[in-house]
Write a protein that holds these residues in place. Structure first.
Motif, short mmCIF file in Angstrom:
data_model
loop_
_atom_site.label_atom_id
_atom_site.label_comp_id
_atom_site.label_asym_id
_atom_site.label_seq_id
_atom_site.Cartn_x
_atom_site.Cartn_y
_atom_site.Cartn_z
N LEU A 153 -0.09 -5.00 6.72
CA LEU A 153 1.46 -4.69 7.73
C LEU A 153 2.13 -3.91 6.25
O LEU A 153 2.48 -2.57 7.00
CB LEU A 153 2.06 -4.96 8.33
CG LEU A 153 3.84 -4.83 8.57
CD1 LEU A 153 3.50 -3.72 9.47
CD2 LEU A 153 4.18 -5.88 9.70
N LEU A 154 1.99 -3.98 5.21
CA LEU A 154 2.78 -3.48 4.35
C LEU A 154 2.27 -1.62 3.69
O LEU A 154 3.03 -0.85 3.61
CB LEU A 154 2.90 -4.18 2.98
CG LEU A 154 4.26 -3.74 1.85
CD1 LEU A 154 5.21 -3.25 1.67
CD2 LEU A 154 3.22 -5.03 0.78
N GLU A 155 1.16 -1.96 3.90
CA GLU A 155 0.01 -1.01 3.60
C GLU A 155 0.04 -0.08 4.58
O GLU A 155 -0.07 1.04 4.21
CB GLU A 155 -1.10 -1.61 3.14
CG GLU A 155 -1.25 -2.07 1.64
CD GLU A 155 -3.03 -2.36 1.16
OE1 GLU A 155 -3.83 -1.04 1.85
OE2 GLU A 155 -3.15 -2.40 -0.01
N LEU A 156 -0.05 -0.75 5.08
CA LEU A 156 0.54 1.32 6.85
C LEU A 156 1.20 1.17 6.80
O LEU A 156 1.55 2.08 7.66
CB LEU A 156 -0.16 -0.66 7.90
CG LEU A 156 -0.27 0.49 9.08
CD1 LEU A 156 -1.22 1.10 9.26
CD2 LEU A 156 -0.27 -0.51 10.34
N MET A 157 2.22 0.78 6.55
CA MET A 157 3.45 1.51 6.36
C MET A 157 3.67 2.09 4.84
O MET A 157 4.02 3.46 4.94
CB MET A 157 4.82 -0.05 6.03
CG MET A 157 4.99 -1.06 7.88
SD MET A 157 6.58 -1.04 7.79
CE MET A 157 7.71 -0.72 7.33
N ALA A 158 3.24 2.08 4.23
CA ALA A 158 3.27 2.49 3.26
C ALA A 158 2.62 4.16 3.20
O ALA A 158 1.99 5.22 2.62
CB ALA A 158 2.48 2.10 1.88
N GLU A 159 1.49 3.64 4.20
CA GLU A 159 0.39 5.47 4.53
C GLU A 159 1.09 5.97 5.25
O GLU A 159 0.62 7.00 5.46
CB GLU A 159 -0.35 4.05 4.78
CG GLU A 159 -1.99 5.06 5.07
CD GLU A 159 -3.26 4.72 5.89
OE1 GLU A 159 -4.15 5.69 5.56
OE2 GLU A 159 -3.06 3.30 5.89
N THR A 160 1.78 5.31 6.14
CA THR A 160 2.67 6.18 7.70
C THR A 160 3.44 6.82 7.24
O THR A 160 4.08 8.12 7.43
CB THR A 160 2.56 4.62 9.01
OG1 THR A 160 1.29 4.58 8.94
CG2 THR A 160 3.26 6.01 9.74
#
Length: 209
Positions: free
Chosen positions: A158-165
């Motif tokens: 989730l953290l990486e998904l947020m950083a990517e989005t």
């Protein structure tokens, strides 16, 4: 934000080299009321003249619940405001403080709630910001370690998904020393570097936490 009070805030912010304001717009009304669109346009324009940009802040955790359409009212308000504002009066971004851990079902259904949160970000928040031509910023706790499904149904951090989005992640790293703030934000900083996402760390200024 109006009159001498607004000017006093801006004087303080300029004196302390502040470059961004996250302005809660929940009470902003098209005309009349406590704060009108015209009042906010004046404040944003004055901020811009001092080298300070302003984002439209809001947040309500119930928005992530499937079937809830409350977020659309915020989007409609922002887009209506932006349409009437000159370039120096526009908000530069949507700044969302939607905290999934505040949801009533979080303690009993954490995995489900965090998936709702991810879906809301991917399916509603990110498209809305993109359509409005605005940056997407998010306040997050420092302990995001959940695994969710991405837009393609694949397992994702989730953290990486947020950083990517998102364009910016503001970490609620509420400690009162540089070392303390950094130590609990190492993973967030790494994810931001990986995806070119701006990272902001929040300092504790009040409680003894």
């Amino acid at each position: 934000i109006k009159g001498s009070t607004g000017e006093r805030y801006l004087d303080f912010l300029e004196d302390n080299d502040v470059t961004e304001i996250y302005l809660c717009i929940d009470g902003m009304q098209p005309s009349g009321g406590t704060v009108s669109y015209a009042d906010v346009r004046t404040f944003v324009r004055q901020s811009c003249s001092r080298g300070i940009r302003v984002a439209a802040l809001t947040g309500e955790v119930t928005w992530i619940t499937p079937g809830n359409n409350g977020f659309q009212a915020y989007v409609d308000k922002v887009r209506e405001y932006q349409a009437e504002a000159s370039e120096e009066e526009k908000f530069y971004g949507m700044h969302l403080d939607v905290e999934p851990h505040q949801h009533g079902s979080f303690s009993s259904k954490r995995a489900t709630v965090m998936q709702w949160f991810a879906d809301f970000m991917l399916e509603k928040a990110a498209p809305a910001a993109s359509a409005a031509g605005m940056l997407l910023e998010w306040d997050i706790p420092f302990w995001l370690e959940d695994t969710v499904k991405d837009a393609e149904g694949k397992s994702a951090d989730l953290l990486e998904l947020m950083a990517e989005t998102c364009d910016t992640l503001t970490v609620m790293s509420y400690r009162d020393t540089v070392e303390g703030m950094y130590d609990i934000s190492v993973e967030e900083i790494a994810a931001a570097k990986k995806y070119g996402c701006k990272i902001v760390l929040g300092a504790e200024c009040v409680s003894s936490e």
